[in-house]
Each structure stands twice: as structure tokens, then as C-alpha cells.
Design a protein around this motif. Structure first.
Motif, PDB file in Angstrom:
ATOM      1  N   SER A   1       0.819  -1.208   0.136  1.00 29.70           N
ATOM      2  CA  SER A   1      -0.060   0.044   0.099  1.00 29.70           C
ATOM      3  C   SER A   1       0.876   1.359  -0.249  1.00 29.70           C
ATOM      4  O   SER A   1       0.449   2.364   0.132  1.00 29.70           O
TER       5      SER A   1
ATOM      6  N   SER B   1      -5.775  -5.959  -4.713  1.00 30.75           N
ATOM      7  CA  SER B   1      -6.915  -6.084  -5.370  1.00 30.75           C
ATOM      8  C   SER B   1      -6.945  -7.512  -5.933  1.00 30.75           C
ATOM      9  O   SER B   1      -6.398  -8.494  -5.560  1.00 30.75           O
ATOM     10  N   THR B   2      -7.725  -7.642  -6.928  1.00 25.58           N
ATOM     11  CA  THR B   2      -7.993  -8.854  -7.673  1.00 25.58           C
ATOM     12  C   THR B   2      -7.891  -8.680  -9.189  1.00 25.58           C
ATOM     13  O   THR B   2      -8.087  -8.026  -9.753  1.00 25.58           O
ATOM     14  N   ASP B   3      -7.329  -9.851  -9.667  1.00 27.38           N
ATOM     15  CA  ASP B   3      -7.305  -9.951 -11.332  1.00 27.38           C
ATOM     16  C   ASP B   3      -8.451 -10.385 -12.117  1.00 27.38           C
ATOM     17  O   ASP B   3      -9.395 -10.668 -11.341  1.00 27.38           O
TER      18      ASP B   3
ATOM     19  N   HIS C   1      -2.827  -3.590  -6.820  1.00 30.63           N
ATOM     20  CA  HIS C   1      -3.281  -2.550  -7.541  1.00 30.63           C
ATOM     21  C   HIS C   1      -2.162  -1.129  -7.723  1.00 30.63           C
ATOM     22  O   HIS C   1      -1.540  -1.117  -6.796  1.00 30.63           O
TER      23      HIS C   1
ATOM     24  N   ASP D   1      -8.736  -0.187 -14.048  1.00 30.83           N
ATOM     25  CA  ASP D   1     -10.063   0.273 -13.854  1.00 30.83           C
ATOM     26  C   ASP D   1     -10.920   1.001 -14.615  1.00 30.83           C
ATOM     27  O   ASP D   1     -12.242   1.031 -14.176  1.00 30.83           O
TER      28      ASP D   1
ATOM     29  N   ASN E   1      -4.481  -3.287 -12.205  1.00 28.94           N
ATOM     30  CA  ASN E   1      -4.269  -4.334 -11.464  1.00 28.94           C
ATOM     31  C   ASN E   1      -3.488  -5.426 -12.042  1.00 28.94           C
ATOM     32  O   ASN E   1      -3.447  -5.695 -13.048  1.00 28.94           O
TER      33      ASN E   1
END
Length: 242
Positions: free
Chosen positions: A139, A171-173, A181, A212, A225
């Protein structure tokens, strides 16, 4: 599980904003990162061009990949789904791409938007893309993205580009796997950057999966991502021998 590159895959996943199909007449098809700068000419980041299978006749799809051994290239899983054939180009130029190297096998990771493609004929490089197979989502901090995707406002470009991005959390792919992310600092990912690397501390930690926004336009701060390699670390080691 390995499969022949001529075998169609049941489900085709097109990641939002990062995977394109372009008329064959428009080749060289790949373009690049929005913003950023030209990447080093010695890069082991390669161009991937797929056709056949679920791709409409007369069209090709373009992605980015990282050569990790003389015979294996790392990319995104959605870049291999539904294809009939694939070629790899080792030139950093999309204008003079050089001689294609055919792919004879593609294989998807058991988790995440990650895949490996096998070159029919080994193509030795002076150095290969270094991987970090343990990295988790961060982060804070920054990384570098590279790719042959579209420039700002969908303008086609002439070579491999790179940009600095901020690491902005988990995040997710495209396959609901674990992802990092990122948010653009000097540039952002775009169509054709799929499979391209996210480099942190000199090593690839993930490959470009989704954006995004379906169209980042000229927004160098757009988010995307990157599928984390750590979720498929054992598979990458056993398959490619790295």
C-alpha cells in the motif's frame, strides 16, 4: 496443464481496457503505456501476437510478455485463452519487429491471471527477466510498468514504453486471483499492455491483468491491477525451471 496452442479454450476472458483485437492490416498492432518514457533497448520484455481460435478471422490480438528463460515467456492468462496460434517478437520496436518465433505450447497457472508460453525454437538472450515469486501486495512505494500497449488517446506507438506507478493496495485480477493495484505517477497501462511486468526493486512481481477503466484516454494517473506471481510461484518454478 499444458495444451496445444491450436486447441481452443472454453472461456475467453478479455480484461477491461488491457486486451485488444486489431485488424491484421493495422500491424504493427502493439502500442504503449500512456505517458511514461521509452524503455531500455536491452529489455527482455517481448511482443505477443495471437490469432485464430476464438479471435475473428483477419484479426490479431496483441499482448506483452517477459522472457524468463530461452524457451519460456511469462504473460497473462487472458492473453492465451481462446487463441489458435501465437508468435513472439523480440524487437523493442513495433515498426521493425524482426523475425517471429512461433509458440508451440501455452499453459495457464492454477491461480490468477498468469500464463506461460513455450517457444517452438529456443531464443537465447544475454539476460532474462528476474522474478520475485514471494512479493505480496503493498500500500506504499512505487514500481515500474512496461508494455507494448496504446499511448494516450489510443494512439499507436513505435516501441516499448515504461512508467512509474504507485503501489496502492491489494486487489483482484481477471480470474479473481491476488493482485497489486497500482495508480499512475508518470504513466498508466492501456490496451496491449496485458501480460506486461510490474517491476519493484528490480524484479517482476506481477503481470498486467485489468484496468480500472476500459479506456484511460490520456489519464496518466489511471489505475490497474497486476496479477501477483506469488500465487503461482511453485507452478512457475516447476513449469519453466526458474
Amino acid at each position: 496443464m499444458h495444451k496445444s496452442v491450436t486447441a481452443a479454450v472454453a472461456a475467453t476472458v478479455i480484461a477491461a481496457g488491457l486486451f485488444t483485437a486489431a485488424p491484421a492490416s493495422a500491424l504493427p498492432a502493439s502500442t504503449k503505456v500512456v505517458g511514461g518514457e521509452r524503455a531500455p533497448a536491452t529489455s527482455s520484455v517481448v511482443q505477443l501476437e495471437a490469432s485464430g481460435g476464438d479471435i475473428p478471422a483477419g484479426y490479431v490480438s496483441t499482448c506483452t510478455g517477459e522472457q524468463i528463460t530461452a524457451s519460456w515467456v511469462l504473460t497473462a492468462r487472458h492473453c492465451i485463452d481462446g487463441i489458435g496460434a501465437m508468435n513472439v517478437y523480440h524487437s523493442n520496436s513495433t515498426v521493425n519487429r524482426g523475425t517471429p518465433v512461433a509458440v508451440n505450447r501455452v499453459t495457464a497457472a492454477p491461480a490468477g491471471d498468469i500464463a506461460l508460453v513455450h517457444l517452438r525454437t529456443a531464443y537465447a538472450l544475454s539476460s532474462y527477466t528476474p522474478l520475485d515469486l514471494t512479493a505480496t501486495a503493498k500500500s506504499s512505494g512505487t514500481g515500474t510498468i512496461q508494455g507494448y500497449g496504446l499511448r494516450a488517446d489510443a494512439v499507436q506507438s513505435d516501441g516499448l514504453y515504461q512508467a512509474t506507478v504507485s503501489l496502492t493496495g491489494a486487489s483482484t485480477d481477471a480470474f479473481r486471483g491476488r493482485a497489486q493495484h497500482v495508480t499512475g505517477v508518470t504513466g498508466a497501462s492501456n490496451h496491449g499492455d496485458s501480460g506486461g511486468p510490474l517491476i519493484v526493486n528490480g524484479k517482476v512481481v506481477g503481470v498486467c491483468s485489468t484496468g480500472d477503466s476500459a479506456d484511460p484516454g490520456a489519464n496518466t494517473r489511471a489505475g490497474s491491477n497486476y496479477a501477483l506471481l506469488a500465487q503461482a510461484s511453485s507452478w512457475i518454478r516447476s513449469t519453466a525451471g526458474v
